[in-house]
Design an enzyme around this catalytic site. Structure first.
Site, PDB file in Angstrom:
ATOM      1  N   VAL A   1       1.212  -1.114   0.292  1.00 58.01           N
ATOM      2  CA  VAL A   1       0.092  -0.048  -0.308  1.00 58.01           C
ATOM      3  C   VAL A   1       0.543   1.260  -0.127  1.00 58.01           C
ATOM      4  CG1 VAL A   1      -2.165  -0.986   1.089  1.00 58.01           C
ATOM      5  CG2 VAL A   1       0.149   0.290   2.246  1.00 58.01           C
ATOM      6  N   SER A   2       0.310   2.346  -0.478  1.00 60.56           N
ATOM      7  CA  SER A   2       1.278   3.709  -0.147  1.00 60.56           C
ATOM      8  C   SER A   2       0.349   4.181   0.383  1.00 60.56           C
ATOM      9  CB  SER A   2       0.892   4.701  -2.407  1.00 60.56           C
ATOM     10  OG  SER A   2      -0.011   4.551  -1.484  1.00 60.56           O
ATOM     11  N   THR A   3       1.134   5.578   1.552  1.00 59.89           N
ATOM     12  CA  THR A   3      -0.022   6.213   2.237  1.00 59.89           C
ATOM     13  C   THR A   3      -1.076   6.678   1.787  1.00 59.89           C
ATOM     14  OG1 THR A   3       2.684   6.309   3.180  1.00 59.89           O
ATOM     15  CG2 THR A   3       0.421   7.808   4.428  1.00 59.89           C
TER      16      THR A   3
END
Length: 192
Positions: free
Chosen positions: A9-11
């Site tokens: 996941v990206s932030t």
């Protein structure tokens, strides 16, 4: 049979998409259980963009996956945001004799590829040292290329670096299919 999960996941996605690391892991675990695979490892990259090729979790996952194993992702967007990079990863898995599964896109090479492999048929690019048989499906050895592979492996066993092996093969007049000197990456595939 072993399955390895790669989750990312990206932030930004953690806040908006809702497909958390735990949710991805649960989906992969369910796939493994349903398909008779042992979930042998979970590799993750948290807060790292899928456009970055240098991701420690992905590198570790690709190193762990071996012949007969499957790399399972929730979706291809977790694997990479680049089609080219996704194809490169897929080809790397194919060369290792491993499969790629993307749950969201329903991509699962385990069944079709295992069937073809069991029959001795080609499941990707024709590897160096092999050629397509007259039927256009089965692979047969190319003696001249097999000789080069044997020499590369002998030199590798003797402790030479990939670049040194390429240089020795060039000195002996051995060339790649394109008529050029072997690159270190080609030598790596020969000795793997």
């Amino acid at each position: 049979m072993k399955a390895y999960a790669y989750i990312r996941v990206s932030t930004e996605e953690q806040a908006t998409d809702g497909v958390s690391l735990d949710a991805q892991k649960a989906k992969v675990a369910a796939w493994a259980d349903l398909n008779g695979y042992e979930l042998a490892g979970v590799f993750m990259d948290a807060g790292i963009s899928g456009t970055k090729a240098d991701r420690p979790g992905l590198a570790a996952a690709l190193s762990a996956v071996g012949k007969g194993d499957a790399l399972v992702v929730y979706s291809l967007s977790r694997l990479s945001r680049s089609t080219k990079h996704t194809i490169e990863i897929s080809e790397r898995l194919d060369k290792a004799g491993a499969d790629l599964v993307s749950i969201s896109e329903k991509i699962d090479t385990t069944t079709a590829m295992q069937h073809k492999k069991a029959k001795g048929e080609r499941v990707g690019a024709v590897p160096y040292g092999k050629a397509l048989a007259g039927d256009g499906v089965a692979l047969v050895d190319v003696p001249a290329e097999q000789e080069i592979i044997a020499e590369a492996r002998r030199l590798h066993t003797a402790g030479l670096s990939l670049r040194k092996i390429a240089a020795v093969l060039a000195e002996k007049g051995f060339k790649a299919r394109n008529g050029k000197v072997f690159a270190a990456t080609q030598i790596q595939r020969m000795v793997a």
